[in-house]
Design an enzyme around this catalytic site. Structure first.
Site, short mmCIF file in Angstrom:
data_model
loop_
_atom_site.label_atom_id
_atom_site.label_comp_id
_atom_site.label_asym_id
_atom_site.label_seq_id
_atom_site.Cartn_x
_atom_site.Cartn_y
_atom_site.Cartn_z
N SER A 131 -3.93 -7.14 8.03
CA SER A 131 -3.75 -6.44 6.75
C SER A 131 -4.59 -6.99 5.62
O SER A 131 -4.58 -6.40 4.52
CB SER A 131 -2.27 -6.46 6.34
OG SER A 131 -1.53 -5.53 7.10
N LYS A 134 -6.84 -4.55 3.80
CA LYS A 134 -6.48 -3.77 2.61
C LYS A 134 -7.19 -4.27 1.35
O LYS A 134 -7.22 -3.56 0.35
CB LYS A 134 -4.96 -3.81 2.42
CG LYS A 134 -4.19 -3.14 3.54
CD LYS A 134 -2.69 -3.18 3.29
CE LYS A 134 -1.91 -2.44 4.37
NZ LYS A 134 -1.82 -3.19 5.62
N SER A 191 2.44 -4.24 1.63
CA SER A 191 1.45 -4.13 2.71
C SER A 191 1.69 -2.84 3.50
O SER A 191 1.68 -2.82 4.73
CB SER A 191 1.51 -5.34 3.65
OG SER A 191 0.36 -5.39 4.48
N LYS A 294 -3.73 -11.45 -0.60
CA LYS A 294 -3.22 -10.54 0.42
C LYS A 294 -2.90 -11.29 1.71
O LYS A 294 -3.63 -12.17 2.12
CB LYS A 294 -4.25 -9.44 0.70
CG LYS A 294 -3.71 -8.35 1.62
CD LYS A 294 -2.64 -7.54 0.93
CE LYS A 294 -1.89 -6.63 1.88
NZ LYS A 294 -0.95 -7.37 2.76
#
Length: 550
Positions: A131, A134, A191, A294
């Protein structure tokens, strides 16, 4: 009477036993302490962590490949196996599964202002980004905001493809409409894979393929030569890979290009009015100066974190890939960030762009991360955490004793565009095709070519409205009541069908000899036999005595 020699032997034996007991007393005094340490190794483990934590950070700041020492110190494989054996009653590990060991993690710390690499370990090794992908989706969204292509209140529509993405997700149905600023918070805090897909499609004309092309073009422009994206959210798939070096390049670029939007990356929690969703980045509110960015996790990648922190106007970016759990990931991230703040960038010469390019397939760590051994190691970490005086066993992390700073998000409130009106929260029946009417049947050129059934005794004639379209207005004339009825001697070229119920004349015209499978066959009315099967006064305007019946 006991003899004297016997008494002497007894006395000497007692004296000897007493002397042996006196000599062995110190050893026996030490035995209980040793026995107390063996069944409870946690205090000794914590003491070792306390004694080694500070020295580990200093060599990391002083040596060239600095993070090697912190990375090795934080590697949990040997301690995790030992702890699993010590706590066999709680989390038993089969002997056959005790062999696998954790792969070495990948990490890097970069100074944002100078781009200098303050420390790195396996930073160019290709890994699965999960993730952290992203971040590129966020980068392109912020770029579109800066260029004026979209606004903060621009609508992001959850398409059917977005709604079908695997968790983690917000779970909104297809057709839901979200403001872009709220969508960014959902994607970065929760997320949410569905929202990441929706953002990507909204920026690329509802096309996932178009947005992926934008992602890879941006990666090439930024110098992320070890990176290839296949979707906007990082869900596993063939061909998607990156590296700690490339993710650091992306994170540095976000902090440099969009300082005004840095607040999107340090949101501690969001709420939709029903549930509280906390940020998975546990450095926020716990590590001094932490302000992003993140997290990411799939089995093949392990636990990833791209983090950032700012102190005294100086911002650092750290990347950790392949950790076995959030506790280990945050512990190592805090250690290398702390070491980075203690390092003078002037003492470093290598920038993140100078690091070599890797090749080959990305490292897959799922055999350890999602094995019984890996899960047991994480479980042991969580059990040990309850007994630790320091959060995550790190002297650089503190417990957050206040509620997280929470931002409210939700549907609706967006401006309009070609697909949705302003303020709409959900588009009804979005993505469901609207039924279209069947094509109009071709016009019959001539009644002679039309396969219209003959009216029979069991079939009522069609109405005037349904009969008119079957007649070609150019070739058939409207019948007149003065037109003579057909006879056997001189049948009409286009005989008229007579309505036996009303005695009137119909507009239908049938050529002679037309047969219908629905009509009952019988003698022809225009034949010489003249079987009069018609009812009395059939087709007659007036009743005459010649045709009267009894």
């Amino acid at each position: 009477m006991v003899s004297l020699p016997l008494l002497q032997r007894l006395f000497c034996g007692a004296a000897l036993a007493l002397s042996v007991a006196c000599i062995a007393a110190p050893a026996s005094a030490r035995a209980p302490a040793a026995a107390a340490v063996v069944p409870t190794p946690k205090p000794s483990g914590e003491a070792a962590a306390k004694g080694e934590a500070a020295p580990a950070s200093k060599p990391a700041a002083e040596s060239a490949p600095a993070p090697a020492e912190p990375g090795e110190a934080a590697a949990p494989a040997p301690p995790a196996e030992a702890d699993a054996d010590a706590e066999a009653a709680e989390t038993p590990v089969p002997a056959a599964e005790a062999k696998p060991a954790a792969e070495p993690m990948s990490s890097i710390v970069v100074d944002v202002a100078t781009g200098k690499v303050l420390s790195q370990l396996n930073a160019t090794e290709r890994r699965y980004p999960a993730s952290t992908t992203k971040l590129m989706t966020a980068y392109l969204a912020l770029k579109a905001l800066r260029d004026g292509d979209v606004q903060l209140d621009s609508p992001v529509i959850v398409t059917r493809l977005a709604a079908a993405q695997a968790p983690s997700k917000m779970g909104y149905p297809a057709g839901s409409v979200i403001r872009l600023d709220n969508a960014l918070k959902m994607m970065l805090v929760k997320s949410a894979n569905d929202i990441a897909m929706a953002i990507g499609q909204s920026l690329a004309g509802e096309s996932e393929e178009g947005f992926v092309a934008m992602m890879n073009a941006a990666a090439e422009r930024l110098g992320m030569k070890d990176t290839r994206f296949i979707n906007p959210n990082g869900l596993p798939g063939e061909g998607q890979h990156s590296s700690a070096k490339d993710l650091a390049i992306l994170a540095v670029q976000i902090r440099r290009e969009f300082p005004a939007f840095s607040g999107y990356f340090d949101v501690e929690a969001i709420t939709n009015g029903k549930a509280l969703m906390k940020n998975g980045n546990k450095l926020l509110g716990r590590f001094a100066g932490a302000d992003g960015m993140k997290t990411g996790y799939i089995c093949a990648s392990g636990f990833n974190l791209v983090s950032s922190a700012t102190r005294d106007g100086r911002t650092l970016v750290a990347v950790v890939l392949g950790a076995n759990g959030t506790i280990e990931r945050e512990r190592l991230s805090a250690a290398i960030l702390q070491a980075g703040f203690e390092t003078d960038p002037a003492t470093k010469d290598v920038t993140v762009e100078d690091l070599p390019v890797s090749s080959g397939e990305p490292l897959d760590v799922s055999d350890y991360i999602c094995s019984q051994v890996g899960r047991t190691a994480r479980a042991n970490e969580r059990v040990e955490e309850s007994d630790r005086e320091e959060m995550f066993g790190s002297p650089y992390l503190t417990e957050m004793k206040r509620p997280p700073v929470t931002v409210k998000v939700g549907l609706g409130g967006a401006s309009g565009n070609d697909l949705v009106a302003p303020g709409v929260s959900i588009i009804a029946n979005f993505g469901i095709p609207i039924p279209t009417p069947r094509p109009t049947p071709p016009v019959v050129e001539s009644v002679e070519n039309a396969e219209t059934p003959e009216p029979g005794p069991s079939m009522p004639n069609p109405s005037k409205e349904s009969a008119e379209p079957a007649v070609d207005a150019g070739t058939a004339a409207t019948p007149s009541r003065e037109q003579p009825l057909p006879t056997a001697d001189g049948p009409a070229e286009k005989p008229a069908a007579v309505n036996s119920y009303s005695g009137g004349e119909s507009r239908l015209r049938f050529p002679l000899g037309v047969r219908s499978p629905m009509a009952k066959r019988g003698p022809r009315l225009d034949s010489a036999a003249r079987f009069d099967l018609r009812p009395a006064a059939f087709g007659q305007r007036e009743t005459s005595p010649d045709h009267a019946t009894n």
